[in-house]
Design a protein around this motif. Structure first.
Motif, mmCIF file in Angstrom:
data_model
loop_
_atom_site.group_PDB
_atom_site.id
_atom_site.type_symbol
_atom_site.label_atom_id
_atom_site.label_comp_id
_atom_site.label_asym_id
_atom_site.label_seq_id
_atom_site.Cartn_x
_atom_site.Cartn_y
_atom_site.Cartn_z
ATOM 1 N N GLU A 1 32.975 38.276 37.331
ATOM 2 C CA GLU A 1 32.824 36.823 37.399
ATOM 3 C C GLU A 1 32.158 36.410 38.705
ATOM 4 N N ARG A 2 32.523 37.069 39.801
ATOM 5 C CA ARG A 2 31.914 36.740 41.096
ATOM 6 C C ARG A 2 30.437 37.124 41.120
ATOM 7 N N ASP B 1 45.382 37.400 45.888
ATOM 8 C CA ASP B 1 45.539 36.017 45.433
ATOM 9 C C ASP B 1 44.515 35.695 44.352
ATOM 10 N N GLU B 2 43.274 36.153 44.523
ATOM 11 C CA GLU B 2 42.248 35.923 43.498
ATOM 12 C C GLU B 2 42.619 36.621 42.191
ATOM 13 N N LEU B 3 43.113 37.838 42.306
ATOM 14 C CA LEU B 3 43.482 38.598 41.121
ATOM 15 C C LEU B 3 44.607 37.916 40.354
ATOM 16 N N ARG B 4 45.617 37.465 41.090
ATOM 17 C CA ARG B 4 46.760 36.828 40.428
ATOM 18 C C ARG B 4 46.355 35.478 39.831
ATOM 19 N N ALA B 5 45.473 34.771 40.507
ATOM 20 C CA ALA B 5 45.021 33.476 39.982
ATOM 21 C C ALA B 5 44.241 33.678 38.683
ATOM 22 N N VAL C 1 41.981 43.432 35.570
ATOM 23 C CA VAL C 1 41.847 42.142 36.247
ATOM 24 C C VAL C 1 40.810 42.242 37.353
ATOM 25 N N GLY C 2 40.903 43.306 38.144
ATOM 26 C CA GLY C 2 39.949 43.472 39.243
ATOM 27 C C GLY C 2 38.524 43.550 38.763
ATOM 28 N N ARG C 3 38.316 44.268 37.667
ATOM 29 C CA ARG C 3 36.962 44.394 37.115
ATOM 30 C C ARG C 3 36.431 43.050 36.630
#
Length: 334
Positions: A311-312, A170-174, A304-306
């Motif tokens: 960002e986190r 969900d975080e990745l898609r957002a 996207v994952g990277r």
């Protein structure tokens, strides 16, 4: 030969302390909450701030502020603001260095040496190396101290990153949905062009003939002649000339800067002035702009994952700085 500006990019920030005799301890500036672009103290205090008793020199702040000005992050009229922004950055970094040392974290010595070598290797002679550092307002000791601070903060960042769980789908898609430009989306233009090739310089003066031909072609178009007709007759890009000057659609970053700037500034149906680039002299006509979709989610999943994880980590370190700042004793004198 690399420039002192390259050195600032390698460092990310500049030295944390300045060698030299101790100056009298200044008193904190009572106007610290006032206009951040207000005039700086004259003369500058030797110590710009203290973080839990550790000094940050005005010299170190000035070096980083100078890099901000070179990068045009601030205008020359905003030098006081650049100094204060540089000080903020060094205050945050000093808080992180102190926290890393409190956790008994150490710089990666091999990584530090590789970073040092990457900058030093072009300078075989010691004097050339010293001159290079001096151009950035540094010397050998402060350069090494800065690198050590950077790698000490890196160790702290890695420790904090290891505490984070992997991002969810969900975080990745957002993130993907909220940052389409990072994955290939963006404006793309359909244009036609006239090209007049410029010969390589063979004499003391460049040939003005291509420019003359371009100006004559533009005059014909301005008088109402069809752009495609003129392109077929005079453009020296024969592939596009056969199509009335039309070229494949393109997006930002795919053409010379002057060409791209002129094309995106036009309205649909508009014709540019003569544009001179290293690739030749151009006249452009813009037809339409379209929006390219981003690459499919599955195709850029790793990217996207990277980005989400980076960002986190960034948010985690900002929160850590805020918590350290709340407990720290900080005195500023600029």
């Amino acid at each position: 030969m690399r420039s002192p500006r390259h050195l600032a990019l390698v460092l990310g920030a500049v030295l944390t302390a300045c060698s030299g005799p101790k100056a009298a301890v200044p008193t904190p500036d009572p106007g610290a909450s006032a206009d951040p672009n207000r005039a700086l103290p004259d003369p500058l205090p030797e110590v710009a701030a203290r973080v839990n008793g550790h000094p940050i020199s005005s010299a170190s702040v000035a070096v980083l502020a100078h890099q901000y000005l070179l990068a045009k992050a601030f205008s020359t009229k905003q030098k006081p603001l650049a100094m204060r922004k540089a000080l903020e950055r060094l205050l945050d970094r000093e808080l992180l260095v102190q926290e890393a040392l409190a956790r008994n974290l150490k710089a990666d010595e091999r990584g530090l040496q590789r970073a040092y070598d990457a900058v030093r290797v072009p300078y075989k002679e010691d004097q050339a190396w010293r001159d290079y550092l001096a151009g950035a307002g540094l010397d050998e000791a402060t350069f090494l101290a800065e690198l050590r601070s950077q790698f000490t903060v890196n160790a702290l960042t890695q420790q904090e990153a290891q505490k984070l769980s992997p991002p969810t789908e969900d975080e990745l898609r957002a993130y993907y949905a909220g940052h389409p430009l990072e994955f290939g989306a963006g404006e793309r233009l359909r244009v036609s062009q006239l090209l007049f090739k410029t010969p390589e310089k063979t004499g003391p003066r460049p040939s003005l003939e291509p420019l003359r031909r371009a100006q004559e072609a533009l005059a014909r178009i301005r008088k109402g002649e069809d752009f495609a007709k003129v392109a077929r007759e005079v453009s020296e890009d024969r592939e596009s000339a056969a199509k009335g000057g039309e070229i494949p659609i393109f997006g930002k970053g795919e053409k010379p800067e002057a060409y791209e700037k002129a094309a995106f500034a036009l309205e649909d149906g508009g014709v540019s002035d003569v544009i001179t680039t290293k690739a030749g002299i151009f006249i452009l006509k813009r037809h339409q702009v379209t929006m390219a979709p981003p690459a499919p989610f599955e195709q850029v999943l790793e990217q996207v994952g990277r980005l989400v994880f980076q960002e986190r980590v960034q948010r985690t370190m900002e929160a850590l700085v805020a918590s350290l700042k709340a407990k720290a004793r900080i005195e500023t004198f600029l």
